[in-house]
Design a protein around this motif. Structure first.
Motif, PDB file in Angstrom:
ATOM      1  N   VAL A  32      26.444 -24.445  -7.383  1.00 40.48           N
ATOM      2  CA  VAL A  32      27.183 -24.493  -8.653  1.00 40.48           C
ATOM      3  C   VAL A  32      26.268 -25.034  -9.743  1.00 40.48           C
ATOM      4  O   VAL A  32      25.263 -25.686  -9.456  1.00 40.48           O
ATOM      5  N   SER A  33      26.635 -24.777 -11.013  1.00 41.11           N
ATOM      6  CA  SER A  33      25.797 -25.310 -12.085  1.00 41.11           C
ATOM      7  C   SER A  33      26.590 -26.107 -13.119  1.00 41.11           C
ATOM      8  O   SER A  33      26.008 -26.816 -13.921  1.00 41.11           O
ATOM      9  N   THR A  34      27.921 -25.996 -13.090  1.00 39.41           N
ATOM     10  CA  THR A  34      28.706 -26.786 -14.053  1.00 39.41           C
ATOM     11  C   THR A  34      29.671 -27.717 -13.324  1.00 39.41           C
ATOM     12  O   THR A  34      29.993 -27.495 -12.149  1.00 39.41           O
ATOM     13  N   TRP A  35      30.128 -28.751 -14.049  1.00 37.28           N
ATOM     14  CA  TRP A  35      31.035 -29.725 -13.448  1.00 37.28           C
ATOM     15  C   TRP A  35      32.403 -29.096 -13.123  1.00 37.28           C
ATOM     16  O   TRP A  35      33.024 -29.442 -12.117  1.00 37.28           O
ATOM     17  N   ASP A  36      32.829 -28.158 -13.953  1.00 33.45           N
ATOM     18  CA  ASP A  36      34.089 -27.460 -13.681  1.00 33.45           C
ATOM     19  C   ASP A  36      34.023 -26.692 -12.363  1.00 33.45           C
ATOM     20  O   ASP A  36      34.939 -26.742 -11.548  1.00 33.45           O
ATOM     21  N   GLU A  37      32.903 -25.977 -12.181  1.00 34.33           N
ATOM     22  CA  GLU A  37      32.701 -25.224 -10.937  1.00 34.33           C
ATOM     23  C   GLU A  37      32.662 -26.178  -9.741  1.00 34.33           C
ATOM     24  O   GLU A  37      33.220 -25.896  -8.683  1.00 34.33           O
ATOM     25  N   PHE A  38      31.970 -27.290  -9.930  1.00 33.08           N
ATOM     26  CA  PHE A  38      31.833 -28.310  -8.888  1.00 33.08           C
ATOM     27  C   PHE A  38      33.215 -28.750  -8.425  1.00 33.08           C
ATOM     28  O   PHE A  38      33.547 -28.717  -7.234  1.00 33.08           O
ATOM     29  N   LYS A  39      34.037 -29.134  -9.404  1.00 34.15           N
ATOM     30  CA  LYS A  39      35.359 -29.675  -9.074  1.00 34.15           C
ATOM     31  C   LYS A  39      36.295 -28.619  -8.482  1.00 34.15           C
ATOM     32  O   LYS A  39      37.009 -28.886  -7.518  1.00 34.15           O
ATOM     33  N   SER A  40      36.262 -27.415  -9.073  1.00 34.28           N
ATOM     34  CA  SER A  40      37.180 -26.391  -8.551  1.00 34.28           C
ATOM     35  C   SER A  40      36.763 -25.955  -7.143  1.00 34.28           C
ATOM     36  O   SER A  40      37.605 -25.673  -6.303  1.00 34.28           O
ATOM     37  N   THR A  41      35.446 -25.935  -6.873  1.00 35.94           N
ATOM     38  CA  THR A  41      34.980 -25.543  -5.531  1.00 35.94           C
ATOM     39  C   THR A  41      35.473 -26.527  -4.479  1.00 35.94           C
ATOM     40  O   THR A  41      36.039 -26.118  -3.460  1.00 35.94           O
ATOM     41  N   ILE A  42      35.286 -27.826  -4.726  1.00 31.65           N
ATOM     42  CA  ILE A  42      35.701 -28.784  -3.689  1.00 31.65           C
ATOM     43  C   ILE A  42      37.208 -29.009  -3.648  1.00 31.65           C
ATOM     44  O   ILE A  42      37.729 -29.514  -2.664  1.00 31.65           O
ATOM     45  N   SER A  43      37.919 -28.631  -4.721  1.00 34.58           N
ATOM     46  CA  SER A  43      39.373 -28.779  -4.642  1.00 34.58           C
ATOM     47  C   SER A  43      39.975 -27.659  -3.788  1.00 34.58           C
ATOM     48  O   SER A  43      41.036 -27.805  -3.212  1.00 34.58           O
ATOM     49  N   GLU A  44      39.255 -26.536  -3.671  1.00 30.41           N
ATOM     50  CA  GLU A  44      39.715 -25.430  -2.815  1.00 30.41           C
ATOM     51  C   GLU A  44      39.513 -25.733  -1.344  1.00 30.41           C
ATOM     52  O   GLU A  44      40.401 -25.614  -0.540  1.00 30.41           O
ATOM     53  N   LYS A  45      38.264 -26.104  -0.988  1.00 32.35           N
ATOM     54  CA  LYS A  45      37.988 -26.480   0.404  1.00 32.35           C
ATOM     55  C   LYS A  45      36.746 -27.354   0.477  1.00 32.35           C
ATOM     56  O   LYS A  45      35.919 -27.342  -0.434  1.00 32.35           O
ATOM     57  N   LYS A  46      36.642 -28.124   1.584  1.00 31.50           N
ATOM     58  CA  LYS A  46      35.471 -28.988   1.755  1.00 31.50           C
ATOM     59  C   LYS A  46      34.248 -28.121   2.052  1.00 31.50           C
ATOM     60  O   LYS A  46      34.279 -27.298   2.961  1.00 31.50           O
TER      61      LYS A  46
END
Ligand SMILES: [Zn+2]
Length: 487
Positions: free
Chosen positions: A414-428
């Motif tokens: 990932v390259s943005t904080w939004d992507e970071f957060k949405s990725t880990i909120s979906e699954k570990k």
């Protein structure tokens, strides 16, 4: 909570609840059991055999490199810990301390070994005088005690087994060579023996060992997306040698302070092995590390005459496989049902099962059944040892490829904080992202996303970023780091 479903062996399904599945496999495959003191475990023969094979491989490599084994006492005077303040700060909550012994209160409390830097470095001061005494490379296979609040068999227990290498070198360059050699041993061990594709890299300053300048680690991606730190190698610089007054005279007769390393791998490795390869039928062992690579199962159908013939045939097969250098066990226990016997060997993870019954006896063949993918095929008796050896190598390679694929599937760039957060909120998952390498930024990431840096991969050291912003703050990013939630 939804109701759990079990398979025919009474195991929770791995895909449904990996944590319950893990505990079921540890108990049912006969690896370990819980003990009376919370957080401690009894390692049973099948689990201990895995540890013995782990020891045999690593110990061979250590000795080839000139590392010598020794043993230091489990009791360490508290005063030694207090001499190394930075070290004790990192350890004190987990430290077990003896205050009473022999019916009396002790004048000085005694720490129960959480690691041995202090007690070993103190002796280095006596043993090292000249550059001729260096490098000094010691290792011990021992138990350590860290009073853990949250425990998990093999992964985190109050007492566990490990090896701790402690070496002393004339300078940083020589010490760093040792740090990287140890790290390569661990990486090679996981890849070639455990068939696990790990990440290998540098820990951040806040995640390193308290007494080290630099810590390198092996990180396993568990199939639930969490991280398992599976071995570490530390460059201790001269922190401990200074405190404990270790000095040597160099060739010019000048007093110098030597540089130190330490490195370790523990019974935690077995936890990684269970997690990565195990399936709904239990443990799956890679042939290179399996204490028993093959089980030869006799099938006689309650016919005493046939039983005798099958026992003889199983004996022949056992003998030729053993002579080919393979680790084989036979099962001609006809008192148990065939289904029970097969289930049990599958649960224990034996890589290859060879079935022989009346049909195989008559055609001078054997039926080979792989544990990793359950595929079956027939082989001729005359070619059996060659075929079995080849098949074991294939299983080993296939397990590694599967682990590599799983690791890559569970890593997201990932390259943005939004992507970071949405990725880990979906699954570990493991996240790879550009980072500024600032400790306060790391603390903020931990606070907001509940993940920490795992490591900077060795093969990304050269890849220095320019013109890229940190995934979390406004500062420029330096490297791409891996982030994840640890076990
Ligand atoms: Zn930042």
């Amino acid at each position: 909570m939804t109701e759990k479903s079990f398979n025919k062996k009474g195991l929770t399904k791995k895909s449904e609840n990996i944590s319950d599945w893990y505990h079921d496999v540890v108990l049912r495959a006969g690896l370990a059991e819980y003990s009376d003191i919370k957080g401690t475990m009894i390692i049973k023969p099948h689990g201990y055999a895995l540890w013995e094979r782990t020891q045999a491989v690593l110990d061979g490599w250590f000795k080839e490199d000139g590392v010598q084994n020794c043993y230091f006492p489990i009791f360490i005077p508290m005063s030694l810990f207090e001499k190394e303040k930075e070290h004790v700060a990192g350890f004190s909550p987990e430290l077990a301390v003896v205050t009473h012994a022999g019916g009396e209160e002790l004048a000085e409390p005694i720490a129960v070994r959480p690691t041995s830097e202090t007690v070993i470095t103190k002796k280095f001061a006596d043993w090292i005088q000249s550059y001729r005494d260096l490098p000094m490379k010691l290792n011990q296979w021992c138990n350590v005690v860290r009073w853990e609040k949250r425990t998990y068999p093999f992964l985190r227990t109050s007492e566990f087994l490990w090896q701790e290498g402690h070496t002393v070198h004339t300078d940083k360059k020589d010490a760093m060579t040792m740090v990287m050699t140890a790290l390569e041993w661990y990486a090679k061990f996981y890849r070639e023996h455990y068939a696990i594709a790990p990440y290998v890299g540098l820990k951040s300053q806040s995640e390193k060992f308290a007494g080290a300048d630099e810590t390198y680690s092996i990180e396993i991606v568990v199939p639930d997306g969490k991280a398992l730190q599976a071995a570490t190698s530390h460059y201790l610089a001269d922190h401990f040698t200074k405190v404990f007054d270790v000095q040597y005279l160099n060739e010019a007769g000048e007093k110098k302070i030597p540089h130190q390393t330490s490195w370790g791998l523990s019974t935690r490795a077995i936890g990684g092995l269970i997690f990565v390869h195990g399936d709904d039928s239990g443990l799956v062992l890679p042939p290179a590390i399996a204490p028993q690579q093959i089980v030869v199962i006799g099938i006689a159908g309650k016919d005493p005459v046939m039983e005798e013939k099958i026992v003889t045939y199983v004996g022949h097969i056992h003998k030729i496989l053993k002579e080919a250098g393979l680790r084989v066990v036979s099962d001609v226990d006809f008192r148990k049902t065939l289904g029970y016997r097969i289930n049990d060997w599958e649960l224990r993870g034996i890589p290859l099962r060879i079935e022989v019954g009346a049909k195989e006896l008559e055609s001078k063949t054997a039926t080979l059944a792989r544990r990793d993918n359950f595929s079956k095929h027939s082989a001729n008796f005359d070619l059996l040892s060659v075929e079995v050896s080849a098949l074991l190598s294939i299983i080993q390679k296939d397990l590694f490829k599967k682990s590599e694929q799983s690791r890559d599937d569970l890593t997201v760039d990932v390259s943005t904080w939004d992507e970071f957060k949405s990725t880990i909120s979906e699954k570990k998952v493991f996240i790879r992202a550009p980072w500024c390498e600032d400790a306060s930024c790391e603390a903020a990431i931990k606070e907001e996303a509940k993940v920490v840096t795992r490591c900077l991969e060795l093969d990304r050291f050269q890849e220095v970023l320019s013109g890229t912003t940190c995934v979390h703050c406004d500062k420029p990013a330096i490297h791409k780091w891996l982030f994840g939630q640890g076990y």
